[in-house]
Each structure stands twice: as structure tokens, then as C-alpha cells.
Design an enzyme around this catalytic site. Structure first.
Site, short mmCIF file in Angstrom:
data_model
loop_
_atom_site.label_atom_id
_atom_site.label_comp_id
_atom_site.label_asym_id
_atom_site.label_seq_id
_atom_site.Cartn_x
_atom_site.Cartn_y
_atom_site.Cartn_z
N ASP A 9 0.86 -1.20 0.00
CA ASP A 9 0.00 0.00 0.00
C ASP A 9 0.89 1.24 0.00
O ASP A 9 0.87 2.05 0.93
CB ASP A 9 -0.94 0.00 1.21
CG ASP A 9 -0.19 0.02 2.55
OD1 ASP A 9 -0.79 0.50 3.55
OD2 ASP A 9 0.98 -0.40 2.60
N ASP A 14 6.80 1.24 1.83
CA ASP A 14 6.48 0.27 0.78
C ASP A 14 7.32 0.54 -0.47
O ASP A 14 7.74 -0.38 -1.17
CB ASP A 14 5.01 0.37 0.37
CG ASP A 14 4.05 0.15 1.52
OD1 ASP A 14 3.86 1.10 2.30
OD2 ASP A 14 3.52 -0.96 1.64
N ASN A 36 -2.43 2.66 3.50
CA ASN A 36 -1.89 4.00 3.74
C ASN A 36 -2.71 5.06 3.01
O ASN A 36 -2.86 6.18 3.47
CB ASN A 36 -0.45 4.09 3.21
CG ASN A 36 0.52 3.42 4.14
OD1 ASN A 36 0.37 3.48 5.36
ND2 ASN A 36 1.50 2.73 3.59
N THR A 120 3.05 -6.00 2.75
CA THR A 120 3.48 -4.87 3.57
C THR A 120 2.36 -3.85 3.79
O THR A 120 2.62 -2.68 4.09
CB THR A 120 4.69 -4.16 2.92
OG1 THR A 120 4.29 -3.64 1.64
CG2 THR A 120 5.87 -5.11 2.75
N PHE A 161 -0.69 -0.72 12.60
CA PHE A 161 -1.64 -0.22 11.60
C PHE A 161 -2.13 -1.30 10.63
O PHE A 161 -3.34 -1.46 10.43
CB PHE A 161 -0.97 0.91 10.80
CG PHE A 161 -1.82 1.47 9.69
CD1 PHE A 161 -1.53 1.15 8.37
CD2 PHE A 161 -2.90 2.29 9.96
CE1 PHE A 161 -2.31 1.67 7.33
CE2 PHE A 161 -3.68 2.82 8.93
CZ PHE A 161 -3.39 2.50 7.62
N ASN A 162 -1.26 -2.05 9.99
CA ASN A 162 -1.66 -3.01 8.95
C ASN A 162 -2.64 -4.05 9.49
O ASN A 162 -3.60 -4.42 8.83
CB ASN A 162 -0.44 -3.73 8.35
CG ASN A 162 0.37 -2.83 7.44
OD1 ASN A 162 -0.15 -1.85 6.92
ND2 ASN A 162 1.64 -3.14 7.29
N HIS A 228 9.79 0.31 8.02
CA HIS A 228 9.09 -0.93 8.35
C HIS A 228 9.11 -1.96 7.20
O HIS A 228 9.62 -3.07 7.36
CB HIS A 228 7.61 -0.63 8.66
CG HIS A 228 7.39 0.41 9.72
ND1 HIS A 228 7.53 0.16 11.07
CD2 HIS A 228 7.01 1.70 9.62
CE1 HIS A 228 7.25 1.25 11.75
NE2 HIS A 228 6.94 2.20 10.92
N ASP A 229 8.52 -1.61 6.07
CA ASP A 229 8.25 -2.60 5.02
C ASP A 229 9.52 -3.16 4.40
O ASP A 229 9.57 -4.33 4.00
CB ASP A 229 7.37 -1.98 3.94
CG ASP A 229 6.03 -1.57 4.48
OD1 ASP A 229 5.41 -0.67 3.91
OD2 ASP A 229 5.60 -2.14 5.51
O1 RIB Z 1 2.70 0.23 10.78
C1 RIB Z 1 3.57 0.36 9.68
C2 RIB Z 1 2.92 -0.14 8.44
O2 RIB Z 1 1.75 0.64 8.15
C3 RIB Z 1 3.80 0.00 7.19
O3 RIB Z 1 3.48 -1.02 6.28
C4 RIB Z 1 3.39 1.33 6.63
O4 RIB Z 1 3.60 1.40 5.22
C5 RIB Z 1 1.93 1.33 6.93
O5 RIB Z 1 1.26 0.63 5.90
CA CA Z 2 2.82 -0.50 4.02
#
Ligand code: RIB
Ligand code: CA
Length: 325
Positions: A9, A14, A36, A120, A161-162, A228-229
Site C-alpha cells: 500500500d 512500501d 496508507n 506490507t 496499523f496493517n 518498516h516494510d
Molecule cells: O505500521 C507500519 C505499516 O503501516 C507500514 O506497512 C506502513 O507502510 C503502513 O502501511
Molecule cells: Ca505498508
């Protein structure tokens, strides 16, 4: 090269995941999911990133716009209105594929051996693919997700979040039997996007490196400055970059305060007097909970990323950006 499908996303981090995968893996396709940003935006962003690194040969398949059970919540506060604020880019020339992401995932995994899935963003597409064809759980060479957290979240105190965006999809994935690898925020907090990291990219001077530095300029002011990703893709590229523990993880769906939490069985941590003494390979990691515990008999189901070799991770990113034009 390992054959992979990247479901994402984009999203600044990403974008790094795409750039790493496109160079070091056999990236069969990028699939997009609402997260996102809204689906049209994240799909356009995936096309933009691939164009920036000269990989317009890699197809992009749009997927689900958001969870089936909840209104999509996006993260413009982190990624900006476009979902990829920062660099000034031209609109992509290419259009996305007309085939749906879920069709692409199911057909590719069932017709091609040894395809690894990387996700991701929210797990909406992955769960839909598993619902459509449960056999992909054993046919796929594995699933690596950026999502969750062994100790805490980032979108709420408990949830990342994801997972939080589509907890029902995550529940389906964690109960599918797929060979699951979880890169949670307990790992990605070890991967800061700081000034040294950004200037190290900018100093390379190549187009892709400058593009990635400008992504970080914006992303690091969003307050959530961790790559993160990229960590999930880096683990597929080089398994020695991350140490993991094989643990039981489940998804909270109904907690008022904890919905979307990746409830991780960390009882093995109590076998060590101090954190530094923790042996991730210890067999004490999993001893069946006592008789009477509702968790008794729930064996490990997830490779939980615990330690990142940040120095070698940074080397991988910089080398990747140098290799692009
Ligand atoms: O919490 C971090 C994640 O949420 C990452 O994948 C970032 O791109 C958002 O999608
Ligand atoms: Ca992401």
C-alpha cells in the site's frame, strides 16, 4: 533469485520494499491494497516507484480497496495526501493491469512452484486469496508480512496499523497454516530513518538514491520514521539479517482496547533473568501452557522477527540505490 509477489500500500516504506524486491528478487508482480492511501492512490504510487527505478516491466495488479468488515482508515498524517508525498514526480505513463490482484495471486501461486508472498499493507488481498484457494497456504513457499508487534503496536498501544486496519483478514491469515513470518514494530523500531541514513542515500547522487532520500525527507517528519516494510523484503533477500523466534501468535478481534493486537506468546522471555540473556533459539521458547489454560495445546505458528542486523541492512539499501541508475 527467489520468485515473489509483493502486496503493498505505497506508502514511503512500501516504496523501499518495491525497490529492494525489484533488484534482488524475481518480482513476478506487485499487487496493491487500500491502506496508507485509497486504492487508486497506492496503485498509482506503485507504478511511480517502478518507473523511477526503470522497472516498468513489472506488472501492477490492483486489489481490494479496503476491509470487507470496516470502513477503510488511511494514514495521510504519515504518508501525505498522495500517499507518497515528498519527491516531485511525473504521473506514470503505464496503467495497472486489468486482472484483479487476488486472481493474480491465486493463479500465480497455484501454477508456479516456490513463490514467496510478501505483504506490507493490510492483509485484505492475502486473506481473500486464501479464502478463494486455501491450498495456497501450503503451495506458497511462505508469507512474510510487515505487521503486528510482539510487545506493542503503533496505531494503538496494542495494535500495529496493517493488522488494525483489517484484523479479520489478519485472523484468517494467522489461522491458515501458511509458513508465516512476522516483521512487527518490535523489529522495525530497530530500523530508524534518521539523518545519517538519509544523507547516506543523498550522497550517492544517483537518481533512485535521490528519490529515496526525498521520500525519507518527508517520511521522517511524519513522526513514524522507521523503514518498516523494507525489513520484510530484506529478510527474504538475506535471511541472516534477522533473528527470529518460532512462537504462537493470534489476532484479537473483539477487545475494546486491544482490537488488532498480535497476541504473541512471549512466556519464554521469562526464562531469562535479563533481556540480554535471552536465547532466541532456546527450546524453552515454547512449553505448552498449563492444563486449564485456554492457550494449552496452541503450538507455535509464526516466525516472529526479533533482532535486526541494522548495519548490514543499511549496506543493502545503499548498495541497492547505487546499483540503480
Ligand atoms: O505500521 C507500519 C505499516 O503501516 C507500514 O506497512 C506502513 O507502510 C503502513 O502501511
Ligand atoms: Ca505498508
Amino acid at each position: 533469485m527467489k520468485k515473489v509477489i509483493l502486496d503493498c500500500d505505497p506508502g514511503h516504506d512500501d516504496a523501499f520494499a518495491i525497490m529492494l524486491a525489484a533488484q534482488h528478487l524475481d518480482l513476478l508482480g506487485v499487487t496493491t491494497v487500500g491502506g496508507n492511501g485509497y486504492l487508486p492512490k497506492v496503485t498509482r504510487n506503485a507504478l511511480v516507484v517502478l518507473e523511477q527505478v526503470g522497472r516498468t516491466d513489472i506488472p501492477v495488479y490492483p486489489g481490494h480497496a479496503g476491509p470487507s468488515t470496516h470502513e477503510l482508515v488511511t494514514a495521510p498524517n504519515v504518508h501525505g495526501e498522495s500517499g507518497l508525498d515528498g519527491p516531485v514526480v511525473t504521473e506514470p505513463v503505464r496503467k495497472p493491469e486489468t486482472k484483479h490482484a487476488v486472481d493474480f495471486i491465486v493463479e500465480t501461486v497455484m501454477n508456479t512452484d516456490d513463490v514467496t508472498l510478501i505483504a506490507t499493507g493490510p492483509l485484505t488481498n492475502i486473506a481473500a486469496a486464501l479464502n478463494r484457494e486455501p491450498r495456497i497456504a501450503e503451495k506458497a513457499a511462505g508469507l512474510y508480512i510487515m505487521g503486528g508487534g510482539a510487545y506493542a503496536g503503533n496505531w494503538t498501544p496494542a495494535a500495529e496499523f496493517n493488522i488494525w486496519v483489517d484484523a479479520e483478514a489478519a485472523y484468517k491469515v494467522f489461522h491458515s497454516g501458511i509458513d508465516l513470518h512476522m516483521v512487527g514494530v518490535n523489529l522495525t523500531r530497530q530500523c530508524p530513518v534518521d539523518t545519517e541514513f538519509i544523507e547516506g542515500l543523498r550522497s550517492i547522487g544517483a537518481h533512485a538514491a535521490t528519490f529515496s532520500a526525498e521520500l525519507c525527507d518527508f517520511f521522517s517528519h511524519g513522526g513514524d520514521a522507521h523503514l518498516h516494510d523494507a525489513c520484510a523484503v530484506a529478510w527474504v533477500i538475506d535471511p541472516t539479517l534477522i533473528e527470529s523466534a518460532y512462537l504462537h501468535v493470534d489476532i484479537e478481534l473483539t477487545g475494546t482496547l486491544t482490537r488488532g493486537m498480535t497476541v504473541t506468546d512471549l512466556r519464554f522471555l521469562q526464562t531469562a533473568k535479563r533481556d540480554v540473556d535471552i536465547d532466541l533459539s532456546s527450546t524453552a521458547r515454547w512449553d505448552d501452557p498449563p492444563v486449564g489454560s485456554p492457550f494449552r495445546g496452541q503450538a507455535p505458528n509464526t516466525h516472529v522477527a526479533m533482532r535486526l542486523d541494522y548495519g548490514r541492512f543499511v549496506d543493502l539499501v545503499r548498495t541497492t540505490m547505487r546499483n540503480y541508475r
